[in-house]
Write a protein that holds these residues in place. Structure first.
Motif, short mmCIF file in Angstrom:
data_model
loop_
_atom_site.label_atom_id
_atom_site.label_comp_id
_atom_site.label_asym_id
_atom_site.label_seq_id
_atom_site.Cartn_x
_atom_site.Cartn_y
_atom_site.Cartn_z
N MET A 1 -6.95 -11.94 -5.38
CA MET A 1 -6.55 -10.69 -4.80
C MET A 1 -7.29 -9.56 -5.50
N LYS A 2 -7.64 -8.57 -4.75
CA LYS A 2 -8.33 -7.43 -5.34
C LYS A 2 -7.39 -6.67 -6.27
N SER A 3 -7.95 -5.78 -7.04
CA SER A 3 -7.11 -4.97 -7.92
C SER A 3 -6.19 -4.10 -7.08
N SER A 4 -5.11 -3.64 -7.70
CA SER A 4 -4.12 -2.87 -6.97
C SER A 4 -4.71 -1.61 -6.35
N GLU A 5 -5.80 -1.09 -6.91
CA GLU A 5 -6.42 0.10 -6.34
C GLU A 5 -7.14 -0.24 -5.04
N ASP A 6 -7.55 -1.49 -4.86
CA ASP A 6 -8.33 -1.88 -3.69
C ASP A 6 -7.50 -2.44 -2.55
N ILE A 7 -6.21 -2.70 -2.78
CA ILE A 7 -5.39 -3.26 -1.73
C ILE A 7 -4.37 -2.24 -1.27
N ASP A 8 -3.97 -2.36 -0.04
CA ASP A 8 -2.94 -1.48 0.50
C ASP A 8 -1.71 -2.34 0.75
N VAL A 9 -0.87 -2.43 -0.27
CA VAL A 9 0.32 -3.27 -0.20
C VAL A 9 1.23 -2.81 0.93
N ARG A 10 1.33 -1.52 1.10
CA ARG A 10 2.17 -0.98 2.17
C ARG A 10 1.71 -1.51 3.52
N GLU A 11 0.41 -1.56 3.71
CA GLU A 11 -0.15 -2.05 4.99
C GLU A 11 0.18 -3.53 5.19
N ILE A 12 0.08 -4.32 4.13
CA ILE A 12 0.44 -5.74 4.22
C ILE A 12 1.91 -5.86 4.63
N TYR A 37 4.91 0.89 -6.59
CA TYR A 37 3.61 0.21 -6.41
C TYR A 37 2.93 0.69 -5.13
N GLU A 38 3.70 0.84 -4.07
CA GLU A 38 3.12 1.30 -2.81
C GLU A 38 2.61 2.73 -2.90
N SER A 39 3.15 3.49 -3.84
CA SER A 39 2.73 4.89 -4.01
C SER A 39 1.54 5.03 -4.96
N GLY A 40 1.04 3.90 -5.48
CA GLY A 40 -0.16 3.97 -6.28
C GLY A 40 -0.04 3.51 -7.72
N ARG A 41 1.15 3.22 -8.19
CA ARG A 41 1.28 2.71 -9.57
C ARG A 41 0.58 1.36 -9.67
N ASN A 42 -0.07 1.11 -10.80
CA ASN A 42 -0.76 -0.16 -11.00
C ASN A 42 0.20 -1.33 -10.91
N ILE A 43 -0.23 -2.37 -10.20
CA ILE A 43 0.57 -3.57 -10.03
C ILE A 43 0.14 -4.58 -11.10
N PRO A 44 1.06 -5.04 -11.94
CA PRO A 44 0.69 -6.03 -12.96
C PRO A 44 0.13 -7.31 -12.33
#
Length: 97
Positions: A1-12, A37-44
């Motif tokens: 999985m890409k880094s949290s900056e590169d994925i749109d978890v909300r979209e998933i 996380y959906e608002s941009g906080r880094n996802i571990p």
């Protein structure tokens, strides 16, 4: 999985048609934590891995046992080519269902 900056978890989550509580509870994250996380906080990384397994690979983590993970880790470390082959075969078989 890409880094949290590169994925749109909300979209998933939206594509899966789940609300935040439904989506995040499947991997043991609270709704408020998921919202951050959906608002941009880094996802571990462990959370990223669970996201990929549960929501992308569609793995039911309730059925995964520690021994399964240990065997996969050992196989990946000792015979990466066999690991890749088995992984591809498993994905192909899953798509057939």
């Amino acid at each position: 999985m890409k880094s949290s900056e590169d994925i749109d978890v909300r979209e998933i989550r939206r594509k899966l048609g789940l609300n935040q509580s439904q989506f995040w509870s499947k991997i043991g994250v609270t709704q408020s934590g998921g919202s951050r996380y959906e608002s941009g906080r880094n996802i571990p990384r462990p959370v990223q891995a669970l996201l990929r397994l549960v929501h992308v690979e569609q793995v039911d983590i309730n059925k995964v046992k520690k021994d399964d993970v240990d065997v996969a880790d050992y196989l990946k470390a000792t015979n990466p080519e066999l690991y890749k082959t088995l992984k591809k075969e498993a994905r192909a078989k899953k798509k057939e269902r």
